[in-house]
Write a protein that holds these residues in place. Structure first.
Motif: not given
Length: 188
Positions: A49-52, A19-33, A35-42
């Motif tokens: 790219e691996e996460a996507r 649920n990090t991507v919104d298909f209606a708007s095209g917004a990708d929360a993985l682009d935000t620091a 969201c990445r911190a919440r998921l434990g991503l660097t």
């Protein structure tokens, strides 16, 4: 999209990633620091790219759980998770065992452990993706029969049912393919 309760156990992480991507708007929360911190991503572009890639493979699998074809071609989830080493852990206090990631840092390892946990619990196939092509939001199907199709009956389900209803409505007179109604009056 949905206001449903989060999925149980480790499936909450899977649901959160999807649920990090919104298909209606095209917004990708993985682009935000945040969201990445919440998921434990660097911020490593390769890990991102691996996460996507993992997210879209999971989405294809969850669409299959709901009986729908994937929205696009992706790397099969089994191929991605096969790259992640897991090991068995045993709790010395009660003897319970679980699969755990050999390296808990990478997101794919934590996702693989969550999928393994859900398989054992019998909850894996209850995690689904909304059938609406403008949504595909992940949700945990808590319906008794396990046949949920939409993330929200009030939004995506209502829209789909309204489209289906409108497609079945008889056409108004005067539209192509329909006979004109007569406006003649009765002669005396």
């Amino acid at each position: 999209m949905s206001e449903r309760a989060p999925a149980p156990g480790g499936l909450a992480l899977v649901e959160s990633l999807l649920n990090t991507v919104d298909f209606a708007s095209g917004a990708d929360a993985l682009d935000t620091a945040e969201c990445r911190a919440r998921l434990g991503l660097t911020d490593d572009p390769e890990r991102l790219e691996e996460a996507r890639e993992l997210r879209e493979s999971l989405r294809a699998t969850l669409l299959a759980h709901a009986g729908h074809p994937p929205h696009r071609a992706v790397t099969p989830l089994g191929d991605l998770l096969a790259r992640v080493p897991l090991h068995v852990t045993v709790d010395p206090a009660d003897g319970s065992a679980a699969l755990a990631p050999a390296d808990p840092e990478p997101l794919p390892a934590r996702i693989a452990a969550a999928v393994a946990e859900a398989l054992v619990a019998g909850t894996w196939t209850r995690l689904k993706a909304c059938e609406s092509p403008t949504c595909h939001w992940a949700y945990y199907d808590r319906s008794p029969a396990g046949r949920g199709r939409w993330c929200s009956m009030q939004v995506c389900g209502a829209r789909a049912k309204m489209r289906r209803y409108r497609a079945k409505e008889p056409r108004q007179a005067g539209q192509p393919g329909q006979p004109e109604q007569s406006s003649r009056t009765k002669e005396t």
